[in-house]
Scaffold this motif. Structure first.
Motif, mmCIF file in Angstrom:
data_model
loop_
_atom_site.group_PDB
_atom_site.id
_atom_site.type_symbol
_atom_site.label_atom_id
_atom_site.label_comp_id
_atom_site.label_asym_id
_atom_site.label_seq_id
_atom_site.Cartn_x
_atom_site.Cartn_y
_atom_site.Cartn_z
ATOM 1 N N TYR A 1 0.821 -1.211 0.000
ATOM 2 C CA TYR A 1 0.000 0.000 0.000
ATOM 3 C C TYR A 1 0.859 1.267 0.000
ATOM 4 O O TYR A 1 0.470 2.278 -0.590
ATOM 5 N N LEU A 2 2.016 1.234 0.661
ATOM 6 C CA LEU A 2 2.918 2.400 0.636
ATOM 7 C C LEU A 2 3.318 2.704 -0.814
ATOM 8 O O LEU A 2 3.327 3.870 -1.224
ATOM 9 N N LYS A 3 3.602 1.656 -1.595
ATOM 10 C CA LYS A 3 3.972 1.847 -3.013
ATOM 11 C C LYS A 3 2.871 2.539 -3.782
ATOM 12 O O LYS A 3 3.127 3.218 -4.767
ATOM 13 N N LEU A 4 1.623 2.324 -3.365
ATOM 14 C CA LEU A 4 0.478 2.867 -4.089
ATOM 15 C C LEU A 4 0.011 4.194 -3.489
ATOM 16 O O LEU A 4 -1.072 4.674 -3.816
ATOM 17 N N GLY A 5 0.841 4.782 -2.609
ATOM 18 C CA GLY A 5 0.578 6.136 -2.123
ATOM 19 C C GLY A 5 -0.240 6.232 -0.850
ATOM 20 O O GLY A 5 -0.689 7.311 -0.480
ATOM 21 N N TYR A 6 -0.434 5.117 -0.155
ATOM 22 C CA TYR A 6 -1.176 5.133 1.118
ATOM 23 C C TYR A 6 -0.214 5.402 2.266
ATOM 24 O O TYR A 6 0.969 5.056 2.184
ATOM 25 N N GLU A 7 -0.726 6.029 3.340
ATOM 26 C CA GLU A 7 0.106 6.246 4.528
ATOM 27 C C GLU A 7 -0.550 5.591 5.730
ATOM 28 O O GLU A 7 -1.777 5.560 5.840
ATOM 29 N N ALA A 8 0.297 5.085 6.628
ATOM 30 C CA ALA A 8 -0.203 4.448 7.852
ATOM 31 C C ALA A 8 -0.514 5.517 8.879
ATOM 32 O O ALA A 8 0.124 6.568 8.916
ATOM 33 N N PHE A 9 -1.543 5.250 9.717
ATOM 34 C CA PHE A 9 -1.833 6.164 10.833
ATOM 35 C C PHE A 9 -2.400 5.348 11.994
ATOM 36 O O PHE A 9 -2.870 4.224 11.807
ATOM 37 N N GLY A 10 -2.345 5.919 13.195
ATOM 38 C CA GLY A 10 -2.902 5.252 14.375
ATOM 39 C C GLY A 10 -2.020 4.114 14.859
ATOM 40 O O GLY A 10 -0.989 3.794 14.272
ATOM 41 N N GLU A 11 -2.469 3.512 15.949
ATOM 42 C CA GLU A 11 -1.697 2.444 16.601
ATOM 43 C C GLU A 11 -1.948 1.102 15.910
ATOM 44 O O GLU A 11 -3.045 0.862 15.418
ATOM 45 N N PRO A 12 -0.965 0.203 15.904
ATOM 46 C CA PRO A 12 -1.201 -1.153 15.410
ATOM 47 C C PRO A 12 -2.286 -1.856 16.237
ATOM 48 O O PRO A 12 -2.445 -1.557 17.428
ATOM 49 N N PHE A 13 -3.036 -2.741 15.628
ATOM 50 C CA PHE A 13 -4.057 -3.518 16.335
ATOM 51 C C PHE A 13 -4.127 -4.911 15.724
ATOM 52 O O PHE A 13 -3.579 -5.145 14.643
ATOM 53 N N THR A 14 -4.778 -5.837 16.414
ATOM 54 C CA THR A 14 -4.831 -7.224 15.948
ATOM 55 C C THR A 14 -6.233 -7.564 15.472
ATOM 56 O O THR A 14 -7.218 -7.246 16.136
ATOM 57 N N GLU A 15 -6.314 -8.180 14.289
ATOM 58 C CA GLU A 15 -7.576 -8.626 13.712
ATOM 59 C C GLU A 15 -7.288 -9.937 12.989
ATOM 60 O O GLU A 15 -6.219 -10.070 12.377
ATOM 61 N N VAL A 16 -8.239 -10.854 12.999
ATOM 62 C CA VAL A 16 -8.041 -12.214 12.452
ATOM 63 C C VAL A 16 -6.630 -12.746 12.736
ATOM 64 O O VAL A 16 -5.963 -13.288 11.856
ATOM 65 N N THR A 17 -6.191 -12.587 13.963
ATOM 66 C CA THR A 17 -4.908 -13.083 14.520
ATOM 67 C C THR A 17 -3.667 -12.309 14.031
ATOM 68 O O THR A 17 -2.559 -12.610 14.450
ATOM 69 N N LEU A 18 -3.836 -11.308 13.141
ATOM 70 C CA LEU A 18 -2.674 -10.627 12.549
ATOM 71 C C LEU A 18 -2.606 -9.160 12.967
ATOM 72 O O LEU A 18 -3.649 -8.501 13.112
ATOM 73 N N VAL A 19 -1.373 -8.656 13.096
ATOM 74 C CA VAL A 19 -1.184 -7.229 13.383
ATOM 75 C C VAL A 19 -1.523 -6.422 12.126
ATOM 76 O O VAL A 19 -1.100 -6.767 11.025
ATOM 77 N N HIS A 20 -2.303 -5.368 12.323
ATOM 78 C CA HIS A 20 -2.724 -4.471 11.243
ATOM 79 C C HIS A 20 -2.388 -3.012 11.584
ATOM 80 O O HIS A 20 -2.242 -2.668 12.750
ATOM 81 N N ARG A 21 -2.322 -2.186 10.569
ATOM 82 C CA ARG A 21 -2.320 -0.724 10.747
ATOM 83 C C ARG A 21 -3.443 -0.143 9.885
ATOM 84 O O ARG A 21 -3.718 -0.654 8.792
ATOM 85 N N LYS A 22 -4.022 0.955 10.349
ATOM 86 C CA LYS A 22 -4.924 1.708 9.480
ATOM 87 C C LYS A 22 -4.076 2.471 8.466
ATOM 88 O O LYS A 22 -2.987 2.957 8.798
ATOM 89 N N MET A 23 -4.577 2.550 7.238
ATOM 90 C CA MET A 23 -3.890 3.346 6.212
ATOM 91 C C MET A 23 -4.916 4.208 5.486
ATOM 92 O O MET A 23 -6.107 3.906 5.496
ATOM 93 N N ARG A 24 -4.448 5.283 4.859
ATOM 94 C CA ARG A 24 -5.370 6.197 4.184
ATOM 95 C C ARG A 24 -4.702 6.843 2.982
ATOM 96 O O ARG A 24 -3.477 6.880 2.872
ATOM 97 N N LYS A 25 -5.563 7.354 2.104
ATOM 98 C CA LYS A 25 -5.097 8.107 0.927
ATOM 99 C C LYS A 25 -6.196 9.087 0.553
ATOM 100 O O LYS A 25 -7.377 8.745 0.607
ATOM 101 N N SER A 26 -5.807 10.301 0.174
ATOM 102 C CA SER A 26 -6.768 11.260 -0.372
ATOM 103 C C SER A 26 -6.753 11.153 -1.877
ATOM 104 O O SER A 26 -5.686 11.044 -2.478
ATOM 105 N N LEU A 27 -7.938 11.222 -2.483
ATOM 106 C CA LEU A 27 -8.006 11.115 -3.952
ATOM 107 C C LEU A 27 -7.909 12.498 -4.582
ATOM 108 O O LEU A 27 -8.304 13.484 -4.000
#
Ligand SMILES: CC(C)(COP(=O)(O)OP(=O)(O)OC[C@H]1O[C@@H](n2cnc3c(N)ncnc32)[C@H](O)[C@@H]1OP(=O)(O)O)[C@@H](O)C(=O)NCCC(=O)NCCS
Length: 156
Positions: free
Chosen positions: A130-156
């Protein structure tokens, strides 16, 4: 993959990104793809209540040589914001640009629907994609379906 499909995937010729309807035969194939790529490797399966939540969303699939090889889902969060979820590319064709094409198609469609922001919950392992496609991570890491995730966002 047979040789014809292999050649098509390598050049990405014959790749089409299509929108499919909830509840269609193609939707059933998409659920199978999501289970194969996103759930079974974790010892999980999509439940009936997971699938009910898809009813009002927009479903995109990537097809090469008649084979469904990728998918993603657009969920409306609010008038400005679309969420990208269930991004999956079959393991046999990962790393050849199918994921990028799916995300680009999503962004074009989201923009035409009037959304100006995209959010997603990225698995740690997918953050570089997602970083390659212009998204940026924000907020704290969290766990979902057993895996660590980050929220990411992009403005169009
Ligand atoms: C993550 C995923 C959707 C990416 O799709 P893909 O078709 O493999 O990715 P693409 O080939 O379009 O990659 C686009 C770019 O991102 C890079 N990239 C893709 N996955 C990457 C990864 N895990 N780490 C680092 N870079 C990655 C590619 O090298 C490529 O870079 P380039 O354009 O400079 O060559 C796919 O690998 C997948 O389904 N993985 C398993 C399920 C998953 O993690 N889904 C996301 C859940 S949030």
């Amino acid at each position: 993959l047979n040789h014809v499909l292999e050649a098509a995937v390598n050049s990405l010729s014959d790749l089409s990104i299509r929108e499919i309807n909830f509840g269609s035969d193609e939707f059933a194939q998409m659920v199978e793809l999501r289970n194969r790529v996103l759930r079974r490797p974790l010892g999980l399966l999509l439940s009936a209540s997971d699938i009910e939540k898809d009813a009002r969303d927009i479903h995109f699939v990537a097809v090469i040589g008649g084979e469904m090889v990728g998918c993603l889902i657009l969920t409306e969060i609010d008038k400005e914001t679309a969420r990208m979820r269930q991004v999956a590319v079959d393991s046999s064709v990962q790393g050849r640009g199918v994921g990028r094409k799916l995300v680009e198609a999503f962004e074009t469609r989201a923009q035409s629907l009037g959304f100006s922001k995209i959010i997603l919950y990225a698995r740690d392992s997918a953050i570089p994609f997602y970083l390659k496609l212009g998204y940026e991570a924000f907020g704290e890491p969290f766990t979902e379906v057993t895996l660590v995730h980050r929220k990411m966002r992009k403005s169009l």
